[in-house]
Design a protein around this motif. Structure first.
Motif, PDB file in Angstrom:
ATOM      1  N   ARG A  97       0.926  -1.080   0.073  1.00 25.01           N
ATOM      2  CA  ARG A  97       0.106   0.081  -0.028  1.00 25.01           C
ATOM      3  C   ARG A  97       0.994   1.247  -0.007  1.00 25.01           C
ATOM      4  NH1 ARG A  97      -4.040  -2.039   4.791  1.00 25.01           N
ATOM      5  NH2 ARG A  97      -5.125  -3.530   3.614  1.00 25.01           N
ATOM      6  N   ASN A  98       2.153   1.259   0.653  1.00 22.28           N
ATOM      7  CA  ASN A  98       2.882   2.432   0.876  1.00 22.28           C
ATOM      8  C   ASN A  98       3.605   2.925  -0.705  1.00 22.28           C
ATOM      9  OD1 ASN A  98       2.237   2.763   3.524  1.00 22.28           O
ATOM     10  ND2 ASN A  98       4.001   1.606   4.075  1.00 22.28           N
ATOM     11  N   GLN A  99       3.706   1.685  -1.285  1.00 17.90           N
ATOM     12  CA  GLN A  99       4.856   1.762  -2.490  1.00 17.90           C
ATOM     13  C   GLN A  99       4.145   1.813  -3.770  1.00 17.90           C
ATOM     14  OE1 GLN A  99       7.621   3.164  -1.931  1.00 17.90           O
ATOM     15  NE2 GLN A  99       7.581   2.845   0.528  1.00 17.90           N
ATOM     16  N   PHE A 100       2.962   1.083  -3.836  1.00 10.20           N
ATOM     17  CA  PHE A 100       2.359   0.742  -4.876  1.00 10.20           C
ATOM     18  C   PHE A 100       0.760   1.549  -4.701  1.00 10.20           C
ATOM     19  CE2 PHE A 100       5.347  -2.190  -5.302  1.00 10.20           C
ATOM     20  CZ  PHE A 100       5.783  -2.394  -6.441  1.00 10.20           C
ATOM     21  N   GLN A 101       0.319   2.028  -6.001  1.00 11.21           N
ATOM     22  CA  GLN A 101      -1.087   2.539  -6.096  1.00 11.21           C
ATOM     23  C   GLN A 101      -2.058   1.659  -7.065  1.00 11.21           C
ATOM     24  OE1 GLN A 101      -2.200   5.309  -4.423  1.00 11.21           O
ATOM     25  NE2 GLN A 101      -0.158   5.342  -3.377  1.00 11.21           N
ATOM     26  N   PRO A 102      -3.193   1.421  -6.714  1.00  7.63           N
ATOM     27  CA  PRO A 102      -4.202   0.893  -7.506  1.00  7.63           C
ATOM     28  C   PRO A 102      -4.451   1.487  -8.400  1.00  7.63           C
ATOM     29  CG  PRO A 102      -5.057   1.356  -5.352  1.00  7.63           C
ATOM     30  CD  PRO A 102      -3.807   1.605  -5.268  1.00  7.63           C
ATOM     31  N   GLN A 103      -4.454   1.220  -9.845  1.00  9.54           N
ATOM     32  CA  GLN A 103      -5.007   1.914 -10.827  1.00  9.54           C
ATOM     33  C   GLN A 103      -5.990   1.393 -11.658  1.00  9.54           C
ATOM     34  OE1 GLN A 103      -4.455   5.149 -11.471  1.00  9.54           O
ATOM     35  NE2 GLN A 103      -2.692   5.433 -10.215  1.00  9.54           N
ATOM     36  N   ARG A 104      -6.553   1.607 -12.632  1.00 14.47           N
ATOM     37  CA  ARG A 104      -7.660   0.953 -13.377  1.00 14.47           C
ATOM     38  C   ARG A 104      -7.380   0.894 -14.655  1.00 14.47           C
ATOM     39  NH1 ARG A 104     -12.032  -0.475 -10.121  1.00 14.47           N
ATOM     40  NH2 ARG A 104     -11.914   0.480  -8.278  1.00 14.47           N
ATOM     41  N   LEU A 105      -7.317  -0.125 -15.548  1.00 18.51           N
ATOM     42  CA  LEU A 105      -7.369  -0.200 -16.869  1.00 18.51           C
ATOM     43  C   LEU A 105      -8.811  -0.416 -17.169  1.00 18.51           C
ATOM     44  CD1 LEU A 105      -4.360  -2.718 -17.551  1.00 18.51           C
ATOM     45  CD2 LEU A 105      -4.253  -0.227 -17.263  1.00 18.51           C
ATOM     46  N   TYR A 106      -9.202  -0.268 -18.685  1.00 15.35           N
ATOM     47  CA  TYR A 106     -10.463  -0.344 -19.115  1.00 15.35           C
ATOM     48  C   TYR A 106     -10.509  -1.093 -20.560  1.00 15.35           C
ATOM     49  CZ  TYR A 106     -12.224   2.635 -15.264  1.00 15.35           C
ATOM     50  OH  TYR A 106     -12.691   3.168 -14.225  1.00 15.35           O
ATOM     51  N   PHE A 107     -11.318  -2.282 -20.320  1.00 15.60           N
ATOM     52  CA  PHE A 107     -11.613  -3.187 -21.431  1.00 15.60           C
ATOM     53  C   PHE A 107     -13.102  -3.154 -21.632  1.00 15.60           C
ATOM     54  CE2 PHE A 107      -7.688  -4.410 -19.296  1.00 15.60           C
ATOM     55  CZ  PHE A 107      -6.610  -4.529 -20.317  1.00 15.60           C
ATOM     56  N   LEU A 108     -13.264  -3.604 -23.050  1.00 15.05           N
ATOM     57  CA  LEU A 108     -14.876  -3.800 -23.430  1.00 15.05           C
ATOM     58  C   LEU A 108     -15.449  -5.160 -23.210  1.00 15.05           C
ATOM     59  CD1 LEU A 108     -13.802  -1.572 -26.359  1.00 15.05           C
ATOM     60  CD2 LEU A 108     -15.730  -1.160 -25.166  1.00 15.05           C
ATOM     61  N   ASP A 109     -16.747  -4.947 -22.736  1.00 14.60           N
ATOM     62  CA  ASP A 109     -17.443  -6.223 -22.601  1.00 14.60           C
ATOM     63  C   ASP A 109     -17.760  -6.738 -23.872  1.00 14.60           C
ATOM     64  OD1 ASP A 109     -19.474  -4.336 -23.764  1.00 14.60           O
ATOM     65  OD2 ASP A 109     -21.235  -5.709 -22.669  1.00 14.60           O
TER      66      ASP A 109
END
Length: 569
Positions: free
Chosen positions: A169-181
């Motif tokens: 949690r300290n050194q990495f950040q959650p990000q979001r990729l987006y794909f299509l249904d």
């Protein structure tokens, strides 16, 4: 049909080989990663390496902290190892996440050698591309250390990387990729953990986007990027791509939606200049912004009002302006209702008890309802992205999909393939499809399970890649629903921690404020601005902004009533 009026004619693109750019997620094997041709810019603190004169146990703990810095092929972590060991250590074997590191000195320690037994409770692992996969297990290792030139170094250790959850949690950040249904109508988020020391977040995200969805999500989405496509880097602020020559215009537009929203949600400033083989993605249109792909917006407007309904004593009412009013149409006349779901477009699905049976009725909220399914028991319905389609659990063990189709409004039903649940014994009490319809959350014998929905045919659905989330809740879960950000809101029977937030990828489960909640929490619902629940006494709400407020308030209009909240989203 082309979806974006401003991008109807696309330039042709020639396929060619391009420069690969790097990524700072945590790889789990030695397969080719996103960035190999140059080292990303990383800012590292000067005090991450071994401190002179450090005691061996403290130095070993510092080594595990350094595991959270993957730049330069874990150069910082290697500095804690003896020279030969540093050359032999393979950090790419696996990346385990443990709750904490416990270490104990083994017998036989001398002033020149120490052996430590290291142990930790495994809570997950980081897969290739930064995808988090929850796990339950035990990490055990024997670490041998020697004193070399007056300083302790690690001489022997297993392959792979081990991270404490706090360091993740300290050194990495959650990000979001987006794909299509599969229908190409809605974007599906794919949560990844990206190293915070990366100076080029946009490049890392785009590289991962071209690599494709995580293995667990892949069966539930459509890949529009061709195998030969390459992200060739950023030149003068423009994102360059090659290898799209054979991509149909429609698919290029869909790729534009993926790209724009992946960058926009990560707060990469708009607009974006996209160049494909030296030409704009669309002739005469050199930049793209979220306005150009607004219909794919994966973020719910937090200021938009979400209609609230309540199921009280078997009847559905509308809650608005601090008042409760009857619902018009056939729905407002029905009694004996056990559960209900209502969409923002007005679709409604209710379960009504009739003698020894339950009946699923579907239709529009202000129109007529017709029977779709009849069984001994039927769970609360849940909608697909196409709100004409609903899922229910029949008799606790079969999931049935009901489809409304054709101008005549004909209904058909089919059974969802749940063979992936065969090893998970118990009754399915709750199912909730995500807004995109690509994921399903279930409560089975009080435990939370999440799977991916695969379309095996036009009318066939199969649940795959099922995994348990938040195992620490044990068998106490009673209710759940998806929140607009993709996490789960969970109600339990535990008095001390009656309501929880569980992240989409299972990387965290957090107990929410419970100052005045009386378990059990039998119903939950969420909007971008408000959380709702029904406990043993009342229907309560708490703003999502939270703040320091630890007390839930009764819903205006429902004071003194114990109703199940239903948000039409």
């Amino acid at each position: 049909m082309t979806r974006f009026p401003r991008l109807r004619t696309l330039a042709a693109v020639a396929a060619s080989c391009g420069l690969l750019v790097g990524c700072t997620t945590l790889p789990t094997n030695t397969e080719p990663q996103a960035i190999r041709s140059f080292e990303p810019q990383i800012e590292e603190g000067s005090n991450l390496g071994p401190q002179p004169g450090r005691e061996p146990d403290l130095l070993l703990r510092d080594f595990y902290t350094a595991n959270a810095h993957p730049s330069q092929d874990y150069q910082v972590a290697r500095s804690f190892l003896a020279r030969e060991t540093s050359q032999q250590w393979d950090p790419h074997d696996s990346v385990l996440v443990v709750n904490r590191i416990d270490l104990v000195t083994a017998p036989g320690a001398t002033s020149e050698r120490r052996t430590f037994n290291v142990r930790g409770a495994v809570v997950g692992r980081i897969a290739t591309g930064g995808a988090y996969e929850p796990e339950n297990g035990v990490y055990e290792a024997t670490i041998e250390m020697i004193r070399a030139n007056g300083e302790w170094r690690i001489e022997s250790l297993p392959s792979g990387v081990v991270l404490e959850r706090t360091e993740l949690r300290n050194q990495f950040q959650p990000q979001r990729l987006y794909f299509l249904d599969p229908s190409g109508q809605v974007l599906v988020s794919d949560r990844r953990w990206i190293y915070s020391g990366h100076q080029s977040l946009d490049s890392a995200l785009i590289t991962l986007l071209l690599e494709g969805p995580s293995p667990s999500l892949a069966p539930g989405v459509r890949q529009v990027v061709p195998r030969g496509a390459t992200f060739a880097g950023v030149v003068d602020g423009a994102y360059h791509f090659t290898g799209f020559a054979d991509v149909e215009p429609e698919d290029r537009l869909l790729f534009a939606a993926q790209l724009v929203w992946t960058l926009a949600v990560a707060n990469i400033p708009e607009p974006y200049t996209v160049v494909v083989d030296g030409e704009p993605l669309a002739p005469g249109y050199e930049t793209l912004s979220s306005d150009d792909v607004a219909e794919f917006n994966p973020r719910v407007n937090a200021t938009a009002p979400v209609p609230l309904y309540a199921l009280t004593d078997g009847r559905v009412s509308r809650v608005a302006s601090n008042q409760v009013s009857p619902v018009e149409g056939a729905l407002g006349q029905l009694g004996g209702l056990e559960s209900v779901d209502i969409s923002a477009s007005g679709n409604v699905a209710v379960v009504r008890r009739e003698g020894e049976e339950s009946v699923l009725l579907t239709g529009m909220v202000d129109g007529e309802l017709s029977e779709a399914v009849r069984a001994r028991t039927i769970s609360r319905p849940t909608f697909e992205f196409d709100r004409n389609n609903q899922w229910v659990v029949v008799d606790g063990d079969r999931i049935v999909r009901v489809v409304l189709s054709g101008p005549s409004g004909e209904r058909s039903e089919s059974e969802v393939d749940t063979s992936a649940l065969e090893s998970t014994a118990g009754e399915i009490s709750v199912i909730r499809l995500s807004n995109s319809g690509a994921r399903i959350a279930m409560i089975i014998e009080g435990r939370i399970h999440v799977g991916v929905v695969e379309r095996t045919g036009p009318a066939e659905r199969r649940i795959v890649n099922v995994r348990e989330l938040a195992p620490q809740l044990g068998g106490t879960a009673l209710s759940l629903d998806w929140q607009p950000d993709g996490s789960l809101l969970v109600g339990t029977s535990t008095p001390e921690t009656p309501v929880w937030r569980v992240e989409q990828d299972g990387s965290a489960a957090t107990s929410l404020p419970s100052g005045n909640i009386t378990a059990p929490v039998v119903a939950v619902a969420a909007t971008p601005s408000m959380l709702y629940l029904t406990d043993a006494q009342a229907t309560l709400q708490l703003p999502t902004t939270g703040g320091d407020n630890v007390f839930w308030r009764e819903v205006s209009g429902l004071q003194g009533q114990r109703a199940a909240p239903v948000t039409a989203d």
